[in-house]
Design an enzyme around this catalytic site. Structure first.
Site, short mmCIF file in Angstrom:
data_model
loop_
_atom_site.label_atom_id
_atom_site.label_comp_id
_atom_site.label_asym_id
_atom_site.label_seq_id
_atom_site.Cartn_x
_atom_site.Cartn_y
_atom_site.Cartn_z
N GLU A 88 0.74 -1.30 0.02
CA GLU A 88 0.00 0.10 0.00
C GLU A 88 0.66 1.37 -0.01
O GLU A 88 1.77 1.19 0.71
CB GLU A 88 -1.00 -0.02 1.24
N ASP A 110 0.09 5.43 0.62
CA ASP A 110 -1.07 6.17 0.86
C ASP A 110 -0.49 7.51 1.11
O ASP A 110 0.55 8.10 1.28
CB ASP A 110 -1.38 5.92 2.39
N GLU A 150 -2.94 10.34 3.12
CA GLU A 150 -4.29 10.31 3.95
C GLU A 150 -3.97 11.76 4.74
O GLU A 150 -3.05 12.07 5.13
CB GLU A 150 -3.92 9.27 5.05
#
Length: 293
Positions: A112, A114, A116
């Site tokens: 993953e 990210d 955010e």
């Protein structure tokens, strides 16, 4: 008297390192075409909390549900961007995300990358968190590679472009084409190499999102809204021929950043970075060998 006038002048003239980053000199977002939402994405969850108006997507979280979307194709490298506008006011506990993942293909053992936005309380800025997980390190072992920033603008006032450039050599995070972080491939064990899909979502992460869970989502302020537009997902899909060449965040076809881009990134990290996992003495850095040296 002369010293007083000089001091007054210094106070009146904005410092170049306090307001806006130096120009990166190169704008990769202009190199890639925008993508129609319905041609590139599909609803993942919370369809009743998702609307599209002239390729501008609005998703929201309330007490009943959040919402998320997903690219229709997986990629093995590429440039992935969107212009995003966040909600002002009390948003503690709420995560607005834009990320790459293969969790659905590899549950419990996924990769993953990210971007955010960690919600906040009144009068405090959003935190932009970047993170990289490799082969399940976020599922059970929790080996995150977080770098966090407070932006040099208010992300609730207007749309700004956020992007991830992922190639077999590096991951570069960009905000309005300014590189804020470069994560190079030091080894196959510390770098995501399997195909990933592109996602966006808004959800309740009260247990950790705001000051390590001190402030929770407060549904008196619902709905919590995020807006996305100017979608870009350009690169080598998982089905592309092997000769498909990875894209670059710089004029260099081989990748990397120019000296001017590096200078802009150093400015951001000097004045706006608020956390770097490699500098955290509480972390076990035997698990993050890319921090060595």
């Amino acid at each position: 008297m002369a010293f007083f006038l000089f001091a007054l002048l210094v106070l009146m003239v904005p410092s170049s390192n306090a307001y806006w980053p130096p120009s990166p000199g190169y704008w990769p977002s202009f190199k890639f075409r925008s993508l129609s939402f319905y041609k590139g994405f599909t609803n993942l969850w919370g369809p009743q909390h998702q609307t599209l108006d002239q390729n501008a997507l609005t998703i929201w979280l309330d007490r009943t549900s959040g919402s998320g979307f997903k690219s229709v194709r997986p990629f093995r490298s590429g440039y992935f961007g969107a212009s995003i506008k966040l909600q002002p006011g009390y948003t503690a506990g709420v995560i607005t995300a834009f990320y790459l993942s293969n969790n659905e293909a590899h549950p419990g053992f996924h990769d993953e990358v990210d971007i955010e936005f960690l919600g906040t309380t009144f009068g405090k800025p959003y935190t932009l968190q970047t993170n990289v997980y490799i082969r399940g390190s976020g599922d059970g072992k929790i080996i995150g590679r977080e770098m966090k920033f407070h932006l040099w603008f208010d992300p609730t006032k207007d749309f700004h472009q956020y992007a991830i450039l992922w190639s077999p050599k590096e991951i570069i995070f960009l905000v309005d084409d300014v590189p804020i972080r470069r994560y190079p491939r030091k080894s196959a064990a510390t770098f995501p190499l399997r195909p990933m899909w592109l996602y966006g979502s808004i959800w309740d992460a009260s247990s950790w999102a705001t000051e390590d869970g001190k402030y929770k989502a407060n549904y008196r302020y619902q709905p919590f809204v995020a807006k996305y537009t100017n979608f870009k997902a350009s690169g080598c899909t998982a089905y592309a021929p092997r000769w498909c060449h990875p894209v670059s965040a710089s004029p260099y076809r081989s990748g990397g950043l120019t000296p001017q881009q590096n200078s802009a990134m150093r400015w951001v990290q000097r004045y706006h970075m608020v956390y770097n996992y490699c500098q955290d003495s509480k972390r076990d850095h035997r698990l993050t060998p890319e921090c060595w040296g």
